[in-house]
Design a protein around this motif. Structure first.
Motif, short mmCIF file in Angstrom:
data_model
loop_
_atom_site.label_atom_id
_atom_site.label_comp_id
_atom_site.label_asym_id
_atom_site.label_seq_id
_atom_site.Cartn_x
_atom_site.Cartn_y
_atom_site.Cartn_z
N LYS A 1 28.92 -20.20 24.22
CA LYS A 1 29.47 -20.20 22.86
C LYS A 1 29.42 -18.83 22.18
CE LYS A 1 28.52 -25.04 22.12
NZ LYS A 1 27.87 -26.05 21.29
N TRP A 2 29.11 -17.79 22.93
CA TRP A 2 29.10 -16.41 22.44
C TRP A 2 28.11 -16.19 21.30
CZ3 TRP A 2 33.90 -12.96 22.80
CH2 TRP A 2 34.61 -13.24 23.96
N ARG A 3 26.97 -16.85 21.34
CA ARG A 3 26.01 -16.73 20.24
C ARG A 3 25.20 -15.45 20.29
NH1 ARG A 3 24.24 -22.94 20.43
NH2 ARG A 3 25.96 -23.73 19.17
N ARG A 4 24.91 -14.94 21.49
CA ARG A 4 24.06 -13.76 21.65
C ARG A 4 24.66 -12.80 22.67
NH1 ARG A 4 21.83 -15.59 17.81
NH2 ARG A 4 19.74 -16.39 17.61
N LEU A 5 24.37 -11.52 22.50
CA LEU A 5 24.69 -10.51 23.50
C LEU A 5 23.51 -10.45 24.47
CD1 LEU A 5 25.96 -7.65 21.19
CD2 LEU A 5 27.35 -8.97 22.78
N HIS A 6 23.79 -10.51 25.75
CA HIS A 6 22.76 -10.44 26.77
C HIS A 6 22.93 -9.18 27.61
CE1 HIS A 6 21.06 -14.53 26.37
NE2 HIS A 6 22.27 -14.80 25.89
N GLY B 1 28.76 -7.35 15.78
CA GLY B 1 28.09 -8.30 14.91
C GLY B 1 27.20 -9.34 15.52
N ARG B 2 27.28 -9.56 16.82
CA ARG B 2 26.44 -10.59 17.43
C ARG B 2 25.01 -10.09 17.58
NH1 ARG B 2 29.98 -13.49 16.44
NH2 ARG B 2 31.24 -14.78 17.77
N ARG B 3 24.09 -10.99 17.44
CA ARG B 3 22.68 -10.66 17.64
C ARG B 3 22.41 -10.48 19.13
NH1 ARG B 3 17.90 -10.81 15.14
NH2 ARG B 3 18.61 -11.74 13.21
N ARG B 4 21.56 -9.51 19.46
CA ARG B 4 21.14 -9.33 20.85
C ARG B 4 20.09 -10.37 21.20
NH1 ARG B 4 21.17 -3.85 19.15
NH2 ARG B 4 18.90 -3.78 18.97
N CYS B 5 20.09 -10.79 22.44
CA CYS B 5 19.09 -11.73 22.95
C CYS B 5 17.71 -11.07 22.85
CB CYS B 5 19.43 -12.08 24.39
SG CYS B 5 18.14 -12.96 25.29
N THR B 6 16.79 -11.70 22.13
CA THR B 6 15.45 -11.14 21.95
C THR B 6 14.70 -11.01 23.28
OG1 THR B 6 15.37 -11.96 19.69
CG2 THR B 6 13.26 -11.41 20.73
N PRO B 7 14.73 -12.02 24.18
CA PRO B 7 14.06 -11.84 25.47
C PRO B 7 14.65 -10.70 26.31
CG PRO B 7 14.34 -14.17 25.04
CD PRO B 7 15.12 -13.43 23.98
N CYS B 8 15.97 -10.49 26.23
CA CYS B 8 16.58 -9.35 26.93
C CYS B 8 16.04 -8.05 26.36
CB CYS B 8 18.11 -9.37 26.81
SG CYS B 8 18.95 -10.51 27.91
N CYS B 9 15.99 -7.95 25.04
CA CYS B 9 15.49 -6.73 24.39
C CYS B 9 14.03 -6.48 24.75
CB CYS B 9 15.65 -6.83 22.88
SG CYS B 9 17.38 -6.79 22.33
N THR B 10 13.23 -7.54 24.76
CA THR B 10 11.82 -7.41 25.13
C THR B 10 11.69 -6.92 26.56
OG1 THR B 10 11.24 -9.18 23.59
CG2 THR B 10 9.65 -8.67 25.33
N ALA B 11 12.49 -7.47 27.47
CA ALA B 11 12.44 -7.05 28.87
C ALA B 11 12.82 -5.58 29.04
CB ALA B 11 13.36 -7.93 29.71
N LEU B 12 13.71 -5.08 28.18
CA LEU B 12 14.16 -3.69 28.25
C LEU B 12 13.30 -2.74 27.41
CD1 LEU B 12 18.02 -4.20 28.04
CD2 LEU B 12 16.64 -3.81 30.08
N GLY B 13 12.43 -3.30 26.59
CA GLY B 13 11.58 -2.47 25.74
C GLY B 13 12.32 -1.85 24.57
#
Length: 101
Positions: A19-24, A68-80
């Motif tokens: 549904k295109w809710r987050r950028l991964h 405008g889409r929010r980035r996936c928080t777990p993806c961001c955490t994994a990338l630091g």
């Protein structure tokens, strides 16, 4: 302003699924530029695993989704990198513009 795997984007594609809710974040070496071009031209998703571990079919988001889409928080955490909106390259570009004005 891009979702391509450049250094400002931590070397990852920033794609959407479902549904295109987050950028991964999809590792840049998993999908070649030619595969992405073919996917866009033929309007078909690409199967890959994101930095957060999700294995899905991914699409290149449009301009407004990249901004405008929010980035996936777990993806961001994994990338630091910090979570936020839009691709990291777009956010960094906006932050630079804010500081120069």
């Amino acid at each position: 302003m891009t979702a391509h795997p450049i250094s400002e984007n931590a070397g990852h594609w920033w794609l959407v699924s479902g549904k295109w809710r987050r950028l991964h974040a999809i590792p840049g070496q998993v999908i070649t530029r030619q595969q992405m071009r073919d996917s866009i031209d033929e309007n078909r998703p690409l199967l890959a695993r994101a930095a957060c571990g999700m294995r899905r079919r991914w699409w290149m988001p449009g301009l407004f989704s990249r901004l405008g889409r929010r980035r996936c928080t777990p993806c961001c955490t994994a990338l630091g990198i910090p979570p936020g909106y839009g691709t990291p390259a777009n956010e960094a570009d906006l932050n630079r513009k804010d500081q120069t004005q």
